[in-house]
Design a protein around this motif. Structure first.
Motif, PDB file in Angstrom:
ATOM      1  N   ILE A  39      -8.614  -2.586  -0.247  1.00  0.00           N
ATOM      2  CA  ILE A  39      -7.799  -4.019  -0.080  1.00  0.00           C
ATOM      3  C   ILE A  39      -8.587  -5.265   0.651  1.00  0.00           C
ATOM      4  O   ILE A  39      -8.636  -6.356   0.346  1.00  0.00           O
ATOM      5  N   THR A  40      -9.224  -4.717   1.883  1.00  0.00           N
ATOM      6  CA  THR A  40      -9.972  -5.567   2.671  1.00  0.00           C
ATOM      7  C   THR A  40     -11.082  -6.249   1.851  1.00  0.00           C
ATOM      8  O   THR A  40     -11.426  -7.538   1.885  1.00  0.00           O
ATOM      9  N   LEU A  41     -11.947  -5.329   1.233  1.00  0.00           N
ATOM     10  CA  LEU A  41     -13.305  -5.648   0.891  1.00  0.00           C
ATOM     11  C   LEU A  41     -12.947  -6.626  -0.535  1.00  0.00           C
ATOM     12  O   LEU A  41     -13.851  -7.399  -0.850  1.00  0.00           O
ATOM     13  N   ASN A  42     -11.947  -6.095  -1.038  1.00  0.00           N
ATOM     14  CA  ASN A  42     -11.528  -7.112  -2.647  1.00  0.00           C
ATOM     15  C   ASN A  42     -10.681  -8.151  -2.089  1.00  0.00           C
ATOM     16  O   ASN A  42     -10.282  -9.240  -2.984  1.00  0.00           O
ATOM     17  N   LYS A  43     -10.696  -8.541  -0.790  1.00  0.00           N
ATOM     18  CA  LYS A  43      -9.866  -9.742  -0.365  1.00  0.00           C
ATOM     19  C   LYS A  43      -8.473  -9.883  -0.984  1.00  0.00           C
ATOM     20  O   LYS A  43      -8.096 -11.014  -1.447  1.00  0.00           O
ATOM     21  N   SER A  87      -4.442 -10.069  -0.688  1.00  0.00           N
ATOM     22  CA  SER A  87      -3.410 -10.396   0.168  1.00  0.00           C
ATOM     23  C   SER A  87      -2.506  -9.126   0.268  1.00  0.00           C
ATOM     24  O   SER A  87      -1.641  -8.930  -1.081  1.00  0.00           O
ATOM     25  N   TRP A  88      -2.281  -8.195   1.179  1.00  0.00           N
ATOM     26  CA  TRP A  88      -1.222  -7.329   1.175  1.00  0.00           C
ATOM     27  C   TRP A  88       0.160  -7.593   1.057  1.00  0.00           C
ATOM     28  O   TRP A  88       0.993  -6.913   0.649  1.00  0.00           O
ATOM     29  N   SER A  89       0.403  -8.758   1.621  1.00  0.00           N
ATOM     30  CA  SER A  89       1.748  -9.336   1.581  1.00  0.00           C
ATOM     31  C   SER A  89       2.102 -10.139   0.298  1.00  0.00           C
ATOM     32  O   SER A  89       3.118 -10.496  -0.068  1.00  0.00           O
ATOM     33  N   GLY A  90       1.123 -10.472  -0.523  1.00  0.00           N
ATOM     34  CA  GLY A  90       1.552 -11.240  -1.455  1.00  0.00           C
ATOM     35  C   GLY A  90       1.961 -12.617  -1.134  1.00  0.00           C
ATOM     36  O   GLY A  90       1.486 -13.377  -0.432  1.00  0.00           O
ATOM     37  N   LYS A  91       2.961 -12.893  -2.077  1.00  0.00           N
ATOM     38  CA  LYS A  91       3.549 -14.176  -1.964  1.00  0.00           C
ATOM     39  C   LYS A  91       4.598 -14.224  -0.493  1.00  0.00           C
ATOM     40  O   LYS A  91       5.256 -15.363  -0.327  1.00  0.00           O
ATOM     41  N   LEU A  92       4.908 -13.158  -0.139  1.00  0.00           N
ATOM     42  CA  LEU A  92       5.749 -13.221   0.953  1.00  0.00           C
ATOM     43  C   LEU A  92       4.999 -13.520   2.383  1.00  0.00           C
ATOM     44  O   LEU A  92       3.961 -13.151   2.584  1.00  0.00           O
ATOM     45  N   GLU A  93       5.647 -14.117   3.176  1.00  0.00           N
ATOM     46  CA  GLU A  93       4.985 -14.091   4.513  1.00  0.00           C
ATOM     47  C   GLU A  93       5.137 -13.068   5.610  1.00  0.00           C
ATOM     48  O   GLU A  93       6.222 -11.921   5.047  1.00  0.00           O
ATOM     49  N   GLU A  94       3.899 -12.715   6.037  1.00  0.00           N
ATOM     50  CA  GLU A  94       3.516 -11.409   6.457  1.00  0.00           C
ATOM     51  C   GLU A  94       4.844 -10.863   7.495  1.00  0.00           C
ATOM     52  O   GLU A  94       5.215  -9.660   7.338  1.00  0.00           O
ATOM     53  N   PRO A  95       5.364 -11.353   8.275  1.00  0.00           N
ATOM     54  CA  PRO A  95       6.459 -11.114   9.158  1.00  0.00           C
ATOM     55  C   PRO A  95       7.758 -10.588   8.195  1.00  0.00           C
ATOM     56  O   PRO A  95       8.564  -9.570   8.492  1.00  0.00           O
ATOM     57  N   ASN A  96       8.006 -11.369   7.148  1.00  0.00           N
ATOM     58  CA  ASN A  96       9.236 -11.059   6.286  1.00  0.00           C
ATOM     59  C   ASN A  96       8.700  -9.791   5.468  1.00  0.00           C
ATOM     60  O   ASN A  96       9.678  -8.896   5.312  1.00  0.00           O
ATOM     61  N   ASP A 155      -7.417 -10.786   8.665  1.00  0.00           N
ATOM     62  CA  ASP A 155      -6.417 -10.529   7.373  1.00  0.00           C
ATOM     63  C   ASP A 155      -5.982  -9.163   7.394  1.00  0.00           C
ATOM     64  O   ASP A 155      -5.051  -8.826   6.956  1.00  0.00           O
ATOM     65  N   ASP A 156      -6.902  -8.159   7.903  1.00  0.00           N
ATOM     66  CA  ASP A 156      -6.571  -6.727   7.794  1.00  0.00           C
ATOM     67  C   ASP A 156      -5.948  -6.150   9.159  1.00  0.00           C
ATOM     68  O   ASP A 156      -5.795  -4.925   9.454  1.00  0.00           O
ATOM     69  N   TRP A 157      -5.199  -7.216  10.048  1.00  0.00           N
ATOM     70  CA  TRP A 157      -4.817  -6.436  11.227  1.00  0.00           C
ATOM     71  C   TRP A 157      -3.848  -5.648  11.123  1.00  0.00           C
ATOM     72  O   TRP A 157      -3.535  -4.589  11.781  1.00  0.00           O
ATOM     73  N   PHE A 212       5.205   1.379   2.338  1.00  0.00           N
ATOM     74  CA  PHE A 212       4.430  -0.159   2.378  1.00  0.00           C
ATOM     75  C   PHE A 212       3.716  -0.395   1.137  1.00  0.00           C
ATOM     76  O   PHE A 212       3.591  -1.520   0.715  1.00  0.00           O
ATOM     77  N   LEU A 213       3.039   0.759   0.600  1.00  0.00           N
ATOM     78  CA  LEU A 213       2.220   0.311  -0.867  1.00  0.00           C
ATOM     79  C   LEU A 213       2.935  -0.127  -1.837  1.00  0.00           C
ATOM     80  O   LEU A 213       2.661  -0.931  -2.456  1.00  0.00           O
ATOM     81  N   ALA A 214       4.225   0.561  -1.964  1.00  0.00           N
ATOM     82  CA  ALA A 214       5.255   0.244  -3.095  1.00  0.00           C
ATOM     83  C   ALA A 214       5.822  -1.348  -2.855  1.00  0.00           C
ATOM     84  O   ALA A 214       5.816  -1.953  -4.078  1.00  0.00           O
ATOM     85  N   LEU A 215       5.751  -1.750  -1.768  1.00  0.00           N
ATOM     86  CA  LEU A 215       6.269  -3.120  -1.559  1.00  0.00           C
ATOM     87  C   LEU A 215       5.067  -3.899  -1.914  1.00  0.00           C
ATOM     88  O   LEU A 215       5.529  -5.152  -2.352  1.00  0.00           O
ATOM     89  N   THR A 216       3.620  -3.598  -1.769  1.00  0.00           N
ATOM     90  CA  THR A 216       2.899  -4.682  -2.035  1.00  0.00           C
ATOM     91  C   THR A 216       2.588  -4.791  -3.605  1.00  0.00           C
ATOM     92  O   THR A 216       2.032  -5.981  -3.939  1.00  0.00           O
TER      93      THR A 216
END
Length: 481
Positions: free
Chosen positions: A118-122, A124-133, A170-172, A192-196
């Motif tokens: 995920i990191t190397l391919n850049k 976004s794990w949260s996609g169009k959602l803001e990360e805290p949401n 980004d990978d924090w 977590f993976l399913a939500l991505t």
């Protein structure tokens, strides 16, 4: 250290932490490193501490026992200082003696591999959602602590540092101990993976993530699948699958494989590179051992290189797998990558397109051949010998990113825009490690390049990071039984 810390906790009245420490039968392991401060007059012993706890407690460190964890870490540092040590890092790890019913089906290695891709391919794990949401859909961030003393919960902390300031990497989330994704319960990890890949968080790129997840989870006996639709968009769930490896795969043995291997060392106007011929020779030998028919070319001029590539493209139409390998000088100009033949005399950037071979020439042949798997390996990111006379921007060093056509993988010896080492031995750093790993049994090609990347990063102390761009639609093995 264990005895001192336990007694210290009791003496200062931290009974909850002391009871937790005692009940868990914690192990503290530390490694001493001599470190001089301000010259030779004063020395301090630095220690890196690992705290081992049984799995039944480990999975709850960041929730049920979070306050005790903070107390133990603080007091561990104070005890260490009192007996002449200084704690540099503290790491919590699960003990090996986890009960069978507590063992993770999905290994830490598999989880890390997913996060690495995920990191190397850049992506976004949260996609169009803001990360805290995004995270609030899985975790109650209002009940998790803040790392920033200005806030009293994780939601405000994350919002500040990822939405307002954007000062975390980004990978924090993959290493944040509040979520503990490397060691958390598997249902949380899979949620977590399913939500991505849920349509609420992602419009595109779902197929790439699905391929990453299922390829890395196959040995854990788990796969993601389309279980339903909402508003016409797929919803993915996970299920157990039979992960028993196939004893024999006749289809793999029948694959017809062709490779073109080129090495350029003796440059007429750019000096001599020590290792590309050795690299190309080693690759040729390994590929032949692995059942490839190999076309091999050493120190070609421009005409020879173009002719051999075109012949390779014509011949490739008879094969199922195509592989192109190049070791030598390469350069990017205006976002396009070029391979430099030995007779090139590049006085300025304008002459590159006439005196060099554009990498797209190779890609077009791979696409036209309609082979099921195409591999392009470029150990061609060494320093450009003509760079000084061009007076070009240093940001244009190395090779540029190329989009891998369907069914292809493009491997670079180092990151886009960076240069690679020619090596100090008989082979370049990248190819030397690649040829040592390529015959490993039952390793997929993506796993292979992950192993190569980790070794190169370790040996170069992170100065060289190999890179891949892929659109492979199925696993490919160099050596499968």
């Amino acid at each position: 250290m264990q005895i001192e810390l336990l007694q210290w906790l009791k003496d200062i009245g931290e009974n909850k932490a002391a009871n937790f420490f005692s009940e868990c039968r914690m192990d503290i392991v530390y490694v001493d490193t001599l470190f001089e401060i301000g010259g030779s007059e004063r020395e301090t012993l630095l220690v890196d501490c690992e705290i081992g706890v049984p799995g039944e407690y480990f999975f709850k460190l960041q929730s049920d026992y979070f306050s005790q964890v903070n107390v133990i870490e603080t007091q561990l540092s104070e005890v260490a200082t009192a007996i002449g040590f200084h704690v540099r890092n503290i790491k919590w790890i699960p003990k090996i003696e986890i009960d069978n019913n507590k063992k993770m089906t999905i290994s830490i290695v598999a989880r890390q591999a997913i996060f690495d891709e995920i990191t190397l391919n850049k992506i976004s794990w949260s996609g169009k959602l803001e990360e805290p949401n995004f995270l609030n859909r899985i975790f109650d961030l209002s009940k998790l602590p803040s790392h920033d003393s200005r806030y009293n919960n994780a939601y405000d902390d994350i919002h500040k540092h990822r939405i307002l300031n954007y000062d975390w990497e980004d990978d924090w989330v993959f290493t944040d101990r509040r979520f503990n994704l490397l060691h958390c319960d598997e249902e949380i990890f899979l949620s977590f993976l399913a939500l991505t890949i849920n349509p609420v968080s992602r419009n595109d790129g779902t197929n790439q993530l699905l391929e990453i997840y299922n390829r890395n989870l196959v040995h854990s006996g788990i796969e993601f699948y389309e279980k339903s639709k909402i508003a016409g968009k797929p919803i993915y769930g996970h299920r157990e699958v039979n992960s028993t490896p196939t004893v024999e795969n006749p289809a793999v043995k029948k694959l017809r494989k062709l490779a073109l291997v080129i090495g350029c060392s003796k440059y007429e106007y750019a000096g001599i590179l020590a290792n590309p011929l050795n690299d190309a020779s080693a690759m040729k030998q390994k590929l032949e051992e692995l059942g490839f028919d190999v076309m091999h070319l050493e120190n070609p001029n421009l005409k020879q290189m173009k002719t051999e590539i075109d012949d390779f493209g014509t011949e490739l139409e008879k094969y199922d797998v195509g592989l192109f390998y190049f070791a030598g000088h390469g350069v990017q100009v205006k976002g396009l990558n070029y391979l430099i033949p030995v007779d090139a005399n590049l006085k300025n950037e304008r002459t590159v397109e006439y005196d060099c071979v554009q990498v797209d020439r190779v890609l077009s042949h791979l696409e036209a051949a309609k082979t099921s798997v195409n591999l392009l390996i470029l150990d061609a990111c060494r320093n450009n010998p003509f760079e000084r006379s061009w007076g070009r921007d240093l940001s244009k060093r190395g090779l540029a990113v190329m989009e891998a056509p369907k069914g292809s993988l493009i491997a670079y010896s180092t990151s886009p825009g960076k240069t690679a080492s020619d090596g100090e031995g008989t082979n370049g750093l990248y190819t030397g490690i690649l040829v040592s790993e390529i015959t490993t049994m039952n390793v997929t090609i993506t796993q292979l390049f992950q192993r190569v990347r980790k070794s190169v990063m370790e040996k170069s102390k992170d100065e060289q990071i190999p890179w891949e761009s892929t659109s492979l639609t199925a696993d490919f093995y160099f050596n499968q039984k």
